[in-house]
Design a protein around this motif. Structure first.
Motif, PDB file in Angstrom:
ATOM      1  N   ASP A  41       0.794  -1.225   0.000  1.00 43.16           N
ATOM      2  CA  ASP A  41       0.000   0.000   0.000  1.00 43.16           C
ATOM      3  C   ASP A  41       0.830   1.281   0.000  1.00 43.16           C
ATOM      4  OD1 ASP A  41       1.006  -0.463   2.518  1.00 43.16           O
ATOM      5  OD2 ASP A  41      -0.793   0.217   3.572  1.00 43.16           O
ATOM      6  N   ALA A  42       2.142   1.144  -0.182  1.00 43.50           N
ATOM      7  CA  ALA A  42       3.034   2.308  -0.177  1.00 43.50           C
ATOM      8  C   ALA A  42       4.314   1.934  -0.928  1.00 43.50           C
ATOM      9  CB  ALA A  42       3.366   2.712   1.262  1.00 43.50           C
ATOM     10  N   PRO A  43       5.128   2.929  -1.289  1.00 41.03           N
ATOM     11  CA  PRO A  43       6.396   2.605  -1.950  1.00 41.03           C
ATOM     12  C   PRO A  43       7.287   1.753  -1.039  1.00 41.03           C
ATOM     13  CG  PRO A  43       5.915   4.946  -2.145  1.00 41.03           C
ATOM     14  CD  PRO A  43       4.916   4.371  -1.181  1.00 41.03           C
ATOM     15  N   ASP A  44       8.087   0.864  -1.642  1.00 40.51           N
ATOM     16  CA  ASP A  44       9.056   0.094  -0.869  1.00 40.51           C
ATOM     17  C   ASP A  44       9.985   1.057  -0.148  1.00 40.51           C
ATOM     18  OD1 ASP A  44       7.880  -2.106  -1.980  1.00 40.51           O
ATOM     19  OD2 ASP A  44       9.579  -2.652  -3.239  1.00 40.51           O
ATOM     20  N   GLU A  45      10.585   0.598   0.940  1.00 34.60           N
ATOM     21  CA  GLU A  45      11.428   1.473   1.750  1.00 34.60           C
ATOM     22  C   GLU A  45      12.772   0.806   2.020  1.00 34.60           C
ATOM     23  OE1 GLU A  45       9.592   4.213   4.716  1.00 34.60           O
ATOM     24  OE2 GLU A  45      10.554   2.794   6.078  1.00 34.60           O
ATOM     25  N   CYS A  46      13.846   1.537   1.791  1.00 31.50           N
ATOM     26  CA  CYS A  46      15.202   1.058   2.049  1.00 31.50           C
ATOM     27  C   CYS A  46      15.705   1.697   3.335  1.00 31.50           C
ATOM     28  CB  CYS A  46      16.126   1.428   0.890  1.00 31.50           C
ATOM     29  SG  CYS A  46      17.838   0.874   1.148  1.00 31.50           S
ATOM     30  N   THR A  47      16.167   0.856   4.274  1.00 30.17           N
ATOM     31  CA  THR A  47      16.733   1.340   5.530  1.00 30.17           C
ATOM     32  C   THR A  47      18.191   0.909   5.599  1.00 30.17           C
ATOM     33  OG1 THR A  47      14.594   1.222   6.634  1.00 30.17           O
ATOM     34  CG2 THR A  47      16.544   1.295   8.049  1.00 30.17           C
ATOM     35  N   ILE A  48      19.079   1.838   5.921  1.00 27.40           N
ATOM     36  CA  ILE A  48      20.521   1.587   6.009  1.00 27.40           C
ATOM     37  C   ILE A  48      20.980   1.904   7.421  1.00 27.40           C
ATOM     38  CG2 ILE A  48      22.802   2.236   5.127  1.00 27.40           C
ATOM     39  CD1 ILE A  48      21.359   3.057   2.518  1.00 27.40           C
ATOM     40  N   PHE A  49      21.801   1.005   7.978  1.00 25.45           N
ATOM     41  CA  PHE A  49      22.334   1.208   9.321  1.00 25.45           C
ATOM     42  C   PHE A  49      23.662   0.477   9.457  1.00 25.45           C
ATOM     43  CE2 PHE A  49      19.372  -2.278   9.196  1.00 25.45           C
ATOM     44  CZ  PHE A  49      20.047  -3.328   9.830  1.00 25.45           C
ATOM     45  N   PRO A  50      24.528   0.905  10.403  1.00 25.22           N
ATOM     46  CA  PRO A  50      25.793   0.217  10.620  1.00 25.22           C
ATOM     47  C   PRO A  50      25.562  -1.180  11.191  1.00 25.22           C
ATOM     48  CG  PRO A  50      25.846   2.427  11.561  1.00 25.22           C
ATOM     49  CD  PRO A  50      24.432   2.136  11.188  1.00 25.22           C
ATOM     50  N   ALA A  51      26.360  -2.144  10.756  1.00 21.08           N
ATOM     51  CA  ALA A  51      26.279  -3.510  11.277  1.00 21.08           C
ATOM     52  C   ALA A  51      26.782  -3.541  12.716  1.00 21.08           C
ATOM     53  CB  ALA A  51      27.120  -4.443  10.415  1.00 21.08           C
ATOM     54  N   GLY A  52      26.285  -4.490  13.486  1.00 18.70           N
ATOM     55  CA  GLY A  52      26.803  -4.729  14.825  1.00 18.70           C
ATOM     56  C   GLY A  52      26.286  -3.801  15.901  1.00 18.70           C
ATOM     57  N   LEU A  53      25.193  -3.095  15.660  1.00 20.24           N
ATOM     58  CA  LEU A  53      24.654  -2.201  16.678  1.00 20.24           C
ATOM     59  C   LEU A  53      23.839  -2.973  17.707  1.00 20.24           C
ATOM     60  CD1 LEU A  53      23.338   0.802  14.556  1.00 20.24           C
ATOM     61  CD2 LEU A  53      25.504   0.618  15.770  1.00 20.24           C
ATOM     62  N   SER A  54      23.771  -2.445  18.916  1.00 17.52           N
ATOM     63  CA  SER A  54      22.893  -3.021  19.930  1.00 17.52           C
ATOM     64  C   SER A  54      21.450  -2.652  19.590  1.00 17.52           C
ATOM     65  CB  SER A  54      23.248  -2.471  21.316  1.00 17.52           C
ATOM     66  OG  SER A  54      22.887  -1.107  21.404  1.00 17.52           O
ATOM     67  N   GLU A  55      20.499  -3.318  20.242  1.00 23.30           N
ATOM     68  CA  GLU A  55      19.088  -2.991  20.004  1.00 23.30           C
ATOM     69  C   GLU A  55      18.792  -1.532  20.341  1.00 23.30           C
ATOM     70  OE1 GLU A  55      16.116  -5.673  21.426  1.00 23.30           O
ATOM     71  OE2 GLU A  55      17.388  -7.405  21.043  1.00 23.30           O
ATOM     72  N   ASP A  56      19.388  -1.012  21.409  1.00 17.62           N
ATOM     73  CA  ASP A  56      19.174   0.391  21.774  1.00 17.62           C
ATOM     74  C   ASP A  56      19.732   1.330  20.713  1.00 17.62           C
ATOM     75  OD1 ASP A  56      17.872  -0.256  24.122  1.00 17.62           O
ATOM     76  OD2 ASP A  56      19.676  -0.096  25.360  1.00 17.62           O
ATOM     77  N   GLU A  57      20.924   1.024  20.193  1.00 13.38           N
ATOM     78  CA  GLU A  57      21.529   1.874  19.159  1.00 13.38           C
ATOM     79  C   GLU A  57      20.714   1.842  17.861  1.00 13.38           C
ATOM     80  OE1 GLU A  57      26.276   1.702  20.087  1.00 13.38           O
ATOM     81  OE2 GLU A  57      25.311  -0.124  19.355  1.00 13.38           O
ATOM     82  N   LEU A  58      20.125   0.691  17.539  1.00 15.93           N
ATOM     83  CA  LEU A  58      19.327   0.586  16.317  1.00 15.93           C
ATOM     84  C   LEU A  58      18.105   1.499  16.325  1.00 15.93           C
ATOM     85  CD1 LEU A  58      19.286  -3.193  15.374  1.00 15.93           C
ATOM     86  CD2 LEU A  58      20.067  -1.283  13.965  1.00 15.93           C
ATOM     87  N   LEU A  59      17.634   1.861  17.498  1.00 13.71           N
ATOM     88  CA  LEU A  59      16.462   2.733  17.586  1.00 13.71           C
ATOM     89  C   LEU A  59      16.719   4.129  17.028  1.00 13.71           C
ATOM     90  CD1 LEU A  59      15.162   1.771  21.143  1.00 13.71           C
ATOM     91  CD2 LEU A  59      14.219   1.076  18.928  1.00 13.71           C
ATOM     92  N   THR A  60      17.986   4.560  17.036  1.00 12.92           N
ATOM     93  CA  THR A  60      18.290   5.935  16.634  1.00 12.92           C
ATOM     94  C   THR A  60      19.382   6.053  15.572  1.00 12.92           C
ATOM     95  OG1 THR A  60      19.885   6.154  18.431  1.00 12.92           O
ATOM     96  CG2 THR A  60      17.625   6.863  18.885  1.00 12.92           C
ATOM     97  N   THR A  61      19.950   4.939  15.109  1.00  9.81           N
ATOM     98  CA  THR A  61      21.070   5.010  14.176  1.00  9.81           C
ATOM     99  C   THR A  61      20.702   4.325  12.871  1.00  9.81           C
ATOM    100  OG1 THR A  61      22.532   4.852  16.095  1.00  9.81           O
ATOM    101  CG2 THR A  61      23.563   4.644  13.949  1.00  9.81           C
ATOM    102  N   TRP A  62      19.887   4.985  12.063  1.00 12.55           N
ATOM    103  CA  TRP A  62      19.445   4.439  10.790  1.00 12.55           C
ATOM    104  C   TRP A  62      18.989   5.564   9.873  1.00 12.55           C
ATOM    105  CZ3 TRP A  62      14.427   5.863  10.082  1.00 12.55           C
ATOM    106  CH2 TRP A  62      13.672   6.117  11.225  1.00 12.55           C
ATOM    107  N   LEU A  63      18.852   5.235   8.610  1.00 12.44           N
ATOM    108  CA  LEU A  63      18.378   6.176   7.599  1.00 12.44           C
ATOM    109  C   LEU A  63      17.446   5.401   6.667  1.00 12.44           C
ATOM    110  CD1 LEU A  63      18.722   8.976   6.138  1.00 12.44           C
ATOM    111  CD2 LEU A  63      20.438   7.828   4.751  1.00 12.44           C
TER     112      LEU A  63
END
Length: 77
Positions: A41-63
């Motif tokens: 129902d929407a355009p596909d979405e690409c998310t990029i983030f550094p490998a090896g992040l903790s779950e807490d870091e993944l909450l704020t370290t992405w594009l």
């Protein structure tokens, strides 16, 4: 390929057809992960983030960007 918990609408949901790519960034050799989440129902979405992040870091370290807002690197070269 493994499912991923990264979704725009529900951080606990899993995608059904993710495409994950791992590449080394040339500037500082940091490994990046790219996941494309398809949506009916929407355009596909690409998310990029550094490998090896903790779950807490993944909450704020992405594009993320929707399909149409990004292009293939090979096409631009």
């Amino acid at each position: 390929m493994e499912d991923t918990p990264l979704r725009r609408d529900d951080m606990d949901a899993t995608t059904t057809r993710p495409t994950a790519t791992r590449r080394s960034a040339s500037a500082d050799d940091e490994e990046l992960v790219a996941i494309v989440a398809p949506y009916d129902d929407a355009p596909d979405e690409c998310t990029i983030f550094p490998a090896g992040l903790s779950e807490d870091e993944l909450l704020t370290t992405w594009l993320s960007a929707q399909e149409g807002a990004y292009v293939s690197l090979a096409e631009m070269r």
